[in-house]
Design a protein around this motif. Structure first.
Motif, PDB file in Angstrom:
ATOM      1  N   LEU A 167      -3.433  12.012 -87.637  1.00  0.00           N
ATOM      2  CA  LEU A 167      -3.105  13.131 -88.520  1.00  0.00           C
ATOM      3  C   LEU A 167      -1.983  13.975 -87.941  1.00  0.00           C
ATOM      4  O   LEU A 167      -1.083  14.427 -88.663  1.00  0.00           O
ATOM      5  CB  LEU A 167      -4.357  13.991 -88.750  1.00  0.00           C
ATOM      6  N   ALA A 168      -2.002  14.174 -86.623  1.00  0.00           N
ATOM      7  CA  ALA A 168      -0.966  14.990 -85.988  1.00  0.00           C
ATOM      8  C   ALA A 168       0.420  14.365 -86.149  1.00  0.00           C
ATOM      9  O   ALA A 168       1.400  15.065 -86.455  1.00  0.00           O
ATOM     10  CB  ALA A 168      -1.298  15.181 -84.508  1.00  0.00           C
ATOM     11  N   TRP A 169       0.531  13.053 -85.941  1.00  0.00           N
ATOM     12  CA  TRP A 169       1.828  12.396 -86.094  1.00  0.00           C
ATOM     13  C   TRP A 169       2.309  12.445 -87.550  1.00  0.00           C
ATOM     14  O   TRP A 169       3.501  12.664 -87.811  1.00  0.00           O
ATOM     15  CB  TRP A 169       1.753  10.950 -85.614  1.00  0.00           C
ATOM     16  N   LEU A 170       1.405  12.243 -88.486  1.00  0.00           N
ATOM     17  CA  LEU A 170       1.802  12.301 -89.893  1.00  0.00           C
ATOM     18  C   LEU A 170       2.255  13.698 -90.273  1.00  0.00           C
ATOM     19  O   LEU A 170       3.283  13.873 -90.949  1.00  0.00           O
ATOM     20  CB  LEU A 170       0.645  11.850 -90.783  1.00  0.00           C
ATOM     21  N   VAL A 171       1.516  14.716 -89.853  1.00  0.00           N
ATOM     22  CA  VAL A 171       1.912  16.092 -90.142  1.00  0.00           C
ATOM     23  C   VAL A 171       3.266  16.401 -89.513  1.00  0.00           C
ATOM     24  O   VAL A 171       4.134  17.025 -90.137  1.00  0.00           O
ATOM     25  CB  VAL A 171       0.833  17.080 -89.652  1.00  0.00           C
ATOM     26  N   GLY A 172       3.479  15.950 -88.279  1.00  0.00           N
ATOM     27  CA  GLY A 172       4.770  16.178 -87.632  1.00  0.00           C
ATOM     28  C   GLY A 172       5.920  15.552 -88.402  1.00  0.00           C
ATOM     29  O   GLY A 172       6.978  16.174 -88.589  1.00  0.00           O
ATOM     30  N   GLY A 173       5.736  14.303 -88.855  1.00  0.00           N
ATOM     31  CA  GLY A 173       6.783  13.661 -89.644  1.00  0.00           C
ATOM     32  C   GLY A 173       7.048  14.383 -90.944  1.00  0.00           C
ATOM     33  O   GLY A 173       8.207  14.533 -91.373  1.00  0.00           O
ATOM     34  N   LEU A 174       5.993  14.881 -91.574  1.00  0.00           N
ATOM     35  CA  LEU A 174       6.165  15.577 -92.849  1.00  0.00           C
ATOM     36  C   LEU A 174       6.772  16.966 -92.667  1.00  0.00           C
ATOM     37  O   LEU A 174       7.441  17.470 -93.579  1.00  0.00           O
ATOM     38  CB  LEU A 174       4.828  15.671 -93.580  1.00  0.00           C
ATOM     39  N   VAL A 175       6.555  17.599 -91.535  1.00  0.00           N
ATOM     40  CA  VAL A 175       7.229  18.873 -91.258  1.00  0.00           C
ATOM     41  C   VAL A 175       8.740  18.664 -91.234  1.00  0.00           C
ATOM     42  O   VAL A 175       9.519  19.437 -91.821  1.00  0.00           O
ATOM     43  CB  VAL A 175       6.736  19.475 -89.926  1.00  0.00           C
ATOM     44  N   VAL A 176       9.169  17.594 -90.557  1.00  0.00           N
ATOM     45  CA  VAL A 176      10.603  17.291 -90.507  1.00  0.00           C
ATOM     46  C   VAL A 176      11.118  16.937 -91.901  1.00  0.00           C
ATOM     47  O   VAL A 176      12.193  17.378 -92.311  1.00  0.00           O
ATOM     48  CB  VAL A 176      10.858  16.135 -89.517  1.00  0.00           C
ATOM     49  N   SER A 177      10.345  16.153 -92.649  1.00  0.00           N
ATOM     50  CA  SER A 177      10.752  15.792 -94.001  1.00  0.00           C
ATOM     51  C   SER A 177      10.841  17.019 -94.903  1.00  0.00           C
ATOM     52  O   SER A 177      11.771  17.159 -95.713  1.00  0.00           O
ATOM     53  CB  SER A 177       9.758  14.785 -94.588  1.00  0.00           C
ATOM     54  N   ASN A 178       9.883  17.936 -94.751  1.00  0.00           N
ATOM     55  CA  ASN A 178       9.905  19.150 -95.556  1.00  0.00           C
ATOM     56  C   ASN A 178      11.111  20.024 -95.258  1.00  0.00           C
ATOM     57  O   ASN A 178      11.533  20.820 -96.102  1.00  0.00           O
ATOM     58  CB  ASN A 178       8.625  19.957 -95.332  1.00  0.00           C
ATOM     59  N   THR A 179      11.671  19.893 -94.051  1.00  0.00           N
ATOM     60  CA  THR A 179      12.883  20.645 -93.730  1.00  0.00           C
ATOM     61  C   THR A 179      14.019  20.244 -94.662  1.00  0.00           C
ATOM     62  O   THR A 179      14.750  21.099 -95.195  1.00  0.00           O
ATOM     63  CB  THR A 179      13.288  20.402 -92.269  1.00  0.00           C
ATOM     64  N   ALA A 180      14.161  18.938 -94.877  1.00  0.00           N
ATOM     65  CA  ALA A 180      15.210  18.467 -95.791  1.00  0.00           C
ATOM     66  C   ALA A 180      14.936  18.926 -97.222  1.00  0.00           C
ATOM     67  O   ALA A 180      15.848  19.372 -97.941  1.00  0.00           O
ATOM     68  CB  ALA A 180      15.303  16.945 -95.729  1.00  0.00           C
ATOM     69  N   ILE A 181      13.690  18.832 -97.662  1.00  0.00           N
ATOM     70  CA  ILE A 181      13.357  19.239 -99.026  1.00  0.00           C
ATOM     71  C   ILE A 181      13.553  20.739 -99.202  1.00  0.00           C
ATOM     72  O   ILE A 181      14.047  21.206-100.242  1.00  0.00           O
ATOM     73  CB  ILE A 181      11.910  18.831 -99.349  1.00  0.00           C
ATOM     74  N   ALA A 182      13.195  21.520 -98.185  1.00  0.00           N
ATOM     75  CA  ALA A 182      13.369  22.967 -98.268  1.00  0.00           C
ATOM     76  C   ALA A 182      14.837  23.355 -98.383  1.00  0.00           C
ATOM     77  O   ALA A 182      15.204  24.248 -99.157  1.00  0.00           O
ATOM     78  CB  ALA A 182      12.740  23.631 -97.044  1.00  0.00           C
TER      79      ALA A 182
END
Length: 379
Positions: A195-210
């Motif tokens: 879960l931690a690795w997935l959340v970390g990847g999605l935080v980076v992905s959300n940066t682009a979307i934001a």
């Protein structure tokens, strides 16, 4: 309507790209601050009561802003202050209603057992159906009816939500959740490496979307010379694509399992963002952002399913709050970035965010291949 319509309202009321980016940040900063108290409030007063109160307060805030905008001249400092305060207040009130609803959704997923991904797909479908209509309706109302029409409609939907919520009985979560906090959530997340690795990847992905969300009103209206309705249409089209992807992800997970579906969605999202960074026409933005959000829809189903399976019930609330907080962190940062950059430099910011997204998702899913995630669900 609030997330995408209020930055458009700020741009219409002030004509300032910097203030539009700042308003986007002001929507998200209070949302993050709310997580220090919202879980405790929901635990103490129950999901239905908190949901109703948040919706009623949002309706009152929107109606008050509409009254001020009606009484004052456009472009005055008081109008600027009003729309900026509106962005901040709707941001924090939305988070209270969101966490209340997510708490109920988490309980429903735990009850579903191995079919949790189906429950999460349905809940996500509800969200994306609203996202389909909200940005387009906000843009059309602002374009053809003005700020008062848009704010009046937003207030009406908030009142309707409160009325529908009043029909549900107020059932507080388990008393064990009240013992949690962000520290407990952090300890739980660290103990769940998948879960931690997935959340970390999605935080980076959300940066682009934001960055894309914050920059899009300025790019579409200022750079491409299109209307507010055109800006709203982009995110409505993205919601259609995301809704279709959520339905497909539910069936794909049944057939191939969580890891392959998540990896495919990550490739789709990263590839679309890299293409968006090179786009220079409105229709290109429309198509590519739709593809990007389709990939994000698949990733969100994977995240929610993994979260509902792995997080223990007695610390679910605190861990949920932490994961949402981490996923929201990029949004105010993106708003401040757009506020600081001249419009001509926004394309470079999107390119940098796209490269960061591709690297982050690749790292996360390469790491996930070596970790036990979930068994392939039985048909």
């Amino acid at each position: 309507m609030a997330t995408y319509g209020i930055p458009l309202l700020v741009l219409a009321a002030t004509g300032s790209a910097a203030l539009t980016g700042l308003a986007f940040a002001l929507e998200w900063i209070p949302r993050m601050a709310a997580f220090t108290v919202v879980g405790t409030v929901v635990d103490r007063h129950g999901t239905a009561r908190v949901f109703r109160a948040a919706c009623l307060a949002r309706a009152l805030a929107v109606l008050a802003a509409a009254g001020v905008l009606t009484a004052l001249d456009a472009g005055s400092p008081a109008v600027t202050v009003t729309v900026m305060l509106l962005a901040a207040s709707t941001g924090i009130l939305t988070e209270f209603s969101y966490v209340a609803a997510e708490t109920v959704g988490g309980a429903a997923s735990r009850s579903a057992g191995a079919q949790a991904h189906r429950v999460q797909a349905v809940l996500l479908g509800i969200d994306q159906t609203a996202m389909l209509a909200g940005p387009l309706v906000a843009g059309l109302l602002l374009e053809h009816g003005g700020p008062i029409a848009m704010l009046g409609t937003l207030a009406a939907f908030s009142l309707l939500a409160a009325a529908l919520g009043s029909r549900e009985r107020n059932t507080p979560p388990s008393a064990a959740l009240a013992k949690g906090g962000l520290r407990t959530g952090w300890a739980t997340l660290r103990s769940l490496p998948a879960l931690a690795w997935l959340v970390g990847g999605l935080v980076v992905s959300n940066t682009a979307i934001a960055v894309l969300q914050a920059a899009m009103p300025v790019i579409v209206i200022t750079e491409l010379r299109r209307s507010s309705a055109d800006a709203g249409l982009i995110w409505s089209a993205a919601a259609v694509a995301s809704l279709l992807a959520i339905t497909a992800a539910r069936r794909a997970i049944d057939r191939w399992g969580l890891w392959p579906v998540g990896a495919a969605a990550a490739v789709l999202a990263a590839g679309a963002t890299l293409a968006v960074s090179q786009a220079d026409a409105y229709h290109s933005y429309l198509l590519l952002i739709a593809v990007l959000m389709a990939g994000e829809g698949g990733l969100t189903v994977v995240l929610r399913t993994l979260r509902s399976h792995l997080i223990p019930a007695d610390v679910f609330g605190s861990t949920l709050s932490l994961t949402i907080l981490l996923l929201l962190l990029p949004f105010p940062v993106a708003g401040l970035l757009v506020a600081a950059l001249p419009p001509s430099q926004l394309g470079h910011a999107v390119t940098a965010a796209a490269l960061l997204q591709a690297a982050g998702l690749a790292t996360a899913f390469i790491r996930l291949r070596t970790l036990p995630v979930l068994p392939t669900p039985a048909p």
